[in-house]
Every structure is written in structure tokens, then in C-alpha cells.
Design an enzyme around this catalytic site. Structure first.
Site, PDB file in Angstrom:
ATOM      1  N   TYR A  66     -32.375  44.094  16.867  1.00 21.64           N
ATOM      2  CA  TYR A  66     -31.627  44.239  15.617  1.00 21.64           C
ATOM      3  C   TYR A  66     -30.638  43.084  15.473  1.00 21.64           C
ATOM      4  O   TYR A  66     -29.445  43.284  15.286  1.00 21.64           O
ATOM      5  CB  TYR A  66     -30.911  45.588  15.567  1.00 21.64           C
ATOM      6  CG  TYR A  66     -31.869  46.750  15.414  1.00 21.64           C
ATOM      7  CD1 TYR A  66     -32.488  47.015  14.199  1.00 21.64           C
ATOM      8  CD2 TYR A  66     -32.178  47.563  16.501  1.00 21.64           C
ATOM      9  CE1 TYR A  66     -33.386  48.066  14.063  1.00 21.64           C
ATOM     10  CE2 TYR A  66     -33.069  48.617  16.367  1.00 21.64           C
ATOM     11  CZ  TYR A  66     -33.664  48.856  15.154  1.00 21.64           C
ATOM     12  OH  TYR A  66     -34.551  49.901  15.015  1.00 21.64           O
ATOM     13  N   ASP A  84     -33.029  55.521  17.255  1.00 24.85           N
ATOM     14  CA  ASP A  84     -33.377  54.778  16.039  1.00 24.85           C
ATOM     15  C   ASP A  84     -34.824  54.931  15.628  1.00 24.85           C
ATOM     16  O   ASP A  84     -35.134  54.978  14.438  1.00 24.85           O
ATOM     17  CB  ASP A  84     -33.048  53.292  16.209  1.00 24.85           C
ATOM     18  CG  ASP A  84     -33.986  52.595  17.181  1.00 24.85           C
ATOM     19  OD1 ASP A  84     -34.064  53.022  18.354  1.00 24.85           O
ATOM     20  OD2 ASP A  84     -34.650  51.623  16.775  1.00 24.85           O
ATOM     21  N   ASP A 106     -38.115  55.029  20.517  1.00 23.62           N
ATOM     22  CA  ASP A 106     -37.585  54.860  21.860  1.00 23.62           C
ATOM     23  C   ASP A 106     -36.402  55.801  22.073  1.00 23.62           C
ATOM     24  O   ASP A 106     -36.171  56.715  21.283  1.00 23.62           O
ATOM     25  CB  ASP A 106     -37.192  53.391  22.094  1.00 23.62           C
ATOM     26  CG  ASP A 106     -36.286  52.859  20.981  1.00 23.62           C
ATOM     27  OD1 ASP A 106     -35.566  53.676  20.353  1.00 23.62           O
ATOM     28  OD2 ASP A 106     -36.277  51.643  20.744  1.00 23.62           O
ATOM     29  N   GLU A 113     -44.986  53.147  14.293  1.00 27.44           N
ATOM     30  CA  GLU A 113     -43.681  53.622  14.759  1.00 27.44           C
ATOM     31  C   GLU A 113     -42.816  54.080  13.588  1.00 27.44           C
ATOM     32  O   GLU A 113     -42.641  53.350  12.615  1.00 27.44           O
ATOM     33  CB  GLU A 113     -42.947  52.530  15.545  1.00 27.44           C
ATOM     34  CG  GLU A 113     -41.660  53.033  16.175  1.00 27.44           C
ATOM     35  CD  GLU A 113     -41.037  52.047  17.159  1.00 27.44           C
ATOM     36  OE1 GLU A 113     -40.184  52.459  17.956  1.00 27.44           O
ATOM     37  OE2 GLU A 113     -41.420  50.854  17.135  1.00 27.44           O
TER      38      GLU A 113
END
Length: 507
Positions: free
Chosen positions: A247, A95, A98, A487
Site C-alpha cells: 500500500y 484488509d 491475509d 482476492e
């Protein structure tokens, strides 16, 4: 200890921010003059950015990489994913920075990639096949997740707490690859309906180029939607310990049910789904004005999508979606009587400190898509006593796109590899560590942190990655530890593909 993922408590931070945001600026301060709109970017620049934005997805791939893989610092990874549950879950996308595969954002990413191709594929020229490949890498995985076991949808691979305690390449992963699912007894209508939306939207993408694959996607979408609707509940309840706070489905599952039904209706034109929308819409978000479109909240996107059906055919009962689409669009436009969005002094839409550019790219796609729908029907957006034509929506979208590409107070591109001044210390494991081809030996969970804390630029340039972006004062701290700003994520890039495609074909 690794920093937490970019998503923890985003919705709460947005709420706190909205209370604290300075009211010193007026809507007039945000009126973007024609001089500001002319950024100096050419169609060729947008084409280059489009190519890079799609290249990013190849750097996020999990599984067995294909022979035509263009991102050469990546290698095969996650080849046993799913084995913990005796199923094949190899493939899909990591995603963000990571090595986890979260089903909700992956499905949303796939939906928006597909929507980008549906609306603006004709403008993608030599990038159309790369865009389809990006969609298919997601839809192939979602097919596996949806069909491996009856009345079950696999929604996550990897334990987030174990993964986030390590800093290692996906090719070196030695953390547990636990598998998580929703089922009739542990429902997840939100993630299931989003998966149905992704499969249905993808079926439209491949309807002409690969009809048999398209039909498989569509039939699976229908089954997954029936599963989502029959066994109602949020996956945040079923799997709270591993999906929250990363999430969490803060908005609940009703918005995804309406979103999923809307996409299946687009793909089938089956009146059954129109009836579902008309009958259930009032309890699934049709009457709500919501101003944030994201992996969590689909309401603004659903309104825009269904407004197309009203504008094109005047279907009874869908007029309210046009009205609420106008309300969303009007909230973004400086000078509108209904203006309520927050912008930085440099003109960037600002929703919150955690990965703010995800909201910017998603809003840009909605602005351009709605402008297209309005043009088709010779319509306008009604904002109280004012009206705004499609060109105004496109100008605002262009201003946001150009800001991301470098037309901002920092003169910094927030897309890695675009321009000469872009983030160097991206919060991304695979990018920051040496490639397995440069350093073949295993780099363990803990040994990777020497690269995390290094003051040097990332070892591999993750071309096309769009990072979280600057703060509310247009400031950006290029620091790997600053995950809120540095990120990247697949759902930041996905809607940007459509926006870049549009501007690459205009002069």
C-alpha cells in the site's frame, strides 16, 4: 510460498495496461441501451446484495467478536495486537485475504462506508444498523490507533512478508505481529489525513444516534489532521520496507490532506477548514484532473464532495470543484466529448488487472453521489458541448453494479453468495481453511498450503465478498492462486454498500 498481496505495483500495471489496451472500441460501442440497463434485478435483489455486502465485513473482523456476530465460521483473533508496542490495537479489519491490518486502506474503507451511510442511509431500511456497525468496527479501531500515544499514529499490525509466507487462519496466527507507526520524526501525512477523514465522516454517521461518540470521533479527527498537516511527509518514505509495494502512497500525501480537511469541514462547517481548502487547494490537487479514485488517490472523491458545497450554497472558490467533478464524470460517460475511460467488451469499467473491481465500485458510488448533488441543485454535468443529467449518471452506475451482480458475458456474480454462479476458490485464508469450529486443532503456517493448492471450493463461503473481478476481455479464472482476480478486499465492498442501498429503494 504464498502469492503476493493484490496491491503490489498496481499503479505501474495500470500504466502499462493503459498503453497496451486495444483502441478497437469506440465510445459508441460503450453506449448502454435501455435494454442493457434493465438487468432483471429487483429492489429485493439489491436489498439482498446489500445485506450480503455488509455481512462480508463481519468475516473480516479482527479482535474479540461480539455476541451478535453473524459469520459463524470466524472466531476471536489478534487479541494481543499492539502488545509489541505496549498499546492496545485489538480490533479493526483484515484488509483482504491475509491477516494484516493496514492503516491506509482500513481508514479509506471506513471513510467510504461512512459516506455510503451519509448519502444513502435513508435507503438502507433494516440494514442501517448493520451498516453503522460496520462503520463503528473501523472507527473504534482508528480511535485506538490515533489516541494510544501522543503525536503518534499506529498504522499497521503484522509483518507482511512473514504473513504472506504463511497460509493460516487468523485464529491460528503465529507470525510476528509487529507494530508500525508514524510520528513527528517519521511522518505519514497520507495515512494520518485519511484517518482524520474516516473519523470525521464517521462522526457524521453517529451525530444523531450517539452524540457523545460522534463528538469524540470529531475531536480526534481534528487532532489527527493537525498532526498530519504539521508533520508533513509520506508514510511510504517512513515505512517503505513494510508498506511498499503493498500500500505504497504512489500519489503522495497532498491529496489526503485536502480530502481530510474537506471531511472535517463537512462535519463541522467551521470556516477555518473552508479557508484551509481555499488557500491550500491549488497545491493539494484542486487543479488536477485525475480519473482514478482509490485507497491511494483521493482527488476525484474530494472534487465530488466539495462540489456539494458549491451546488448547495455557491461558496466562492469552490466552483472549480464542480468543474473538475464534471471532468471526472464526463471521462466515464460513453458519448461524452471528454470520454476517455476504458471498458471491456461486456461493458465493465476497466482500470487495470490488479483488483479492478475496486475502481468500479468506487466510481459507482461517485456517480450516484454526484447525481444526488446535481438533483438537489437542478444541475447537470457539463461535458464540453454536451450536458448530462443525473439520470444518465445513475444509468451508468446501475450498469456497473449489475455487471458485478451477474449481468455480464460470463453470467457470473462477482459477489460470493449472491446468485447461483459465483467464485468458489476465493484467495482468502480464513475462508479457504476449515473453521476452528470444524477443525479445532492448530493448523500451522505451512500446513495450510494444502488448502491453498486444493482444487476444491473454499471450506467456508465468505458471503458478500466481492473479488478482484474479470480481465479486460470479461474472462475470469476462478483460481485461489490468481489473487489479482480472486482476492476480496474491504475497500472493494465499502463503496458498493452505498450503491446497493440506492438501487434497493428504486424501481
Amino acid at each position: 510460498m504464498a502469492t503476493l498481496h493484490l496491491c503490489p505495483l498496481i499503479m505501474f500495471s495500470m500504466l502499462l495496461y493503459s498503453l497496451a489496451f486495444s483502441s478497437a472500441f469506440t465510445p459508441q460501442d460503450y453506449y448502454f441501451s435501455s435494454a442493457q440497463e434493465k438487468s432483471g434485478f429487483s429492489p429485493q435483489d439489491y436489498s439482498s446484495a446489500l445485506e450480503k455486502s455488509l455481512l462480508f465485513f463481519e468475516g473480516q473482523r479482527s479482535g474479540k467478536l461480539p455476541p451478535n456476530q453473524r459469520v459463524k465460521w470466524r472466531a476471536d483473533s489478534g487479541l494481543s495486537d499492539g502488545s509489541a508496542a505496549n498499546v492496545n490495537l485489538v480490533g479493526g479489519y483484515y484488509d483482504a485475504g491475509d491477516n494484516l491490518k493496514f492503516g491506509l486502506p482500513m481508514a479509506f474503507t471506513t471513510t467510504l462506508l461512512a459516506w455510503s451511510v451519509i448519502e444513502f442511509g435513508s435507503s438502507m431500511q433494516n440494514q442501517l444498523e448493520n451498516a453503522r456497525a460496520a462503520v463503528r468496527w473501523g472507527s473504534d479501531y482508528l480511535l485506538k490507533a490515533a489516541t494510544a500515544t501522543p503525536d503518534t499514529l499506529y498504522v499497521q499490525v503484522g509483518n507482511p512478508y512473514h504473513d504472506h509466507s504463511c497460509w493460516e487462519r487468523p485464529e491460528d496466527m503465529d507470525t510476528s505481529r509487529d507494530v508500525y507507526k508514524v510520528s513527528s520524526s517519521n511522518p505519514g501525512s497520507d495515512v494520518a489525513a485519511e484517518t482524520a477523514a474516516a473519523l470525521a465522516a464517521s462522526s457524521i454517521v453517529f451525530k444523531q444516534s450517539d452524540p457523545s461518540y460522534s463528538e469524540k470521533l470529531l475531536q480526534t479527527a481534528i487532532k489527527v489532521f493537525q498532526f498530519a498537516d504539521k508533520y508533513r511527509g509520506s508514510y511510504s518514505g517512513s515505512l517503505s520496507s513494510v508498506v511498499c509495494p503493498f500500500y505504497c502512497s504512489y500519489s503522495g500525501f497532498q491529496d489526503e490532506l485536502l480530502w481530510g480537511a474537506s471531511w472535517i469541514y463537512q462535519a463541522t462547517q467551521n470556516p477555518t477548514y473552508l479557508s484551509y481548502i481555499q488557500y491550500n487547494g491549488h497545491v493539494e490537487g484542486a487543479d488536477d484532473d485525475d480519473y482514478s479514485f482509490s485507497w491511494d488517490d483521493k482527488r476525484p472523491g474530494t472534487k465530488i464532495l466539495l462540489s456539494k458545497n458549491f451546488l448547495e450554497t455557491g461558496i466562492e472558490g469552490l466552483e472549480l470543484y464542480k468543474t473538475h467533478s464534471d471532468n471526472y464524470i464526463c471521462s466515464l460517460i460513453p458519448g461524452s466529448p471528454n470520454f476517455q475511460a476504458q471498458y471491456t467488451p461486456g461493458g465493465l469499467l476497466y482500470k487495470g488487472q490488479g483488483s479492478n473491481l475496486q475502481y468500479v465500485t468506487a466510481s459507482s458510488l461517485l456517480l450516484l453521489t454526484y447525481a444526488k448533488y446535481l438533483d438537489t441543485s437542478h444541475g447537470v454535468a457539463h461535458c464540453g458541448s454536451a450536458t448530462f443529467a443525473a439520470d444518465k449518471l445513475r444509468a451508468l452506475a446501475k450498469q456497473q453494479v449489475d455487471y458485478i451482480l451477474g449481468n455480464n458475458p460470463q453470467k457470473k456474480s462477482y459477489m460470493v453468495g449472491f446468485g447461483n454462479n459465483y467464485p468458489q476458490k476465493v484467495h482468502h485464508r480464513g475462508s479457504s481453511l476449515p473453521s476452528v469450529y470444524a477443525k479445532p486443532g492448530h493448523i500451522s503456517c505451512g500446513d495450510g498450503f494444502q488448502y491453498f493448492y486444493s482444487s476444491s471450493p473454499n471450506q467456508n463461503i465468505h458471503v458478500g465478498a466481492i473479488v478482484g473481478g474479470p480481465d479486460n476481455n470479461d474472462n475470469f479464472n476462478d483460481d485461489r492462486n490468481n489473487y489479482q482476480q480472486s482476492e476480496p478486499a474491504t475497500y472493494i465492498n465499502a463503496p458498493f454498500v452505498g450503491a446497493l442501498a440506492y438501487f434497493s429503494s428504486t424501481t
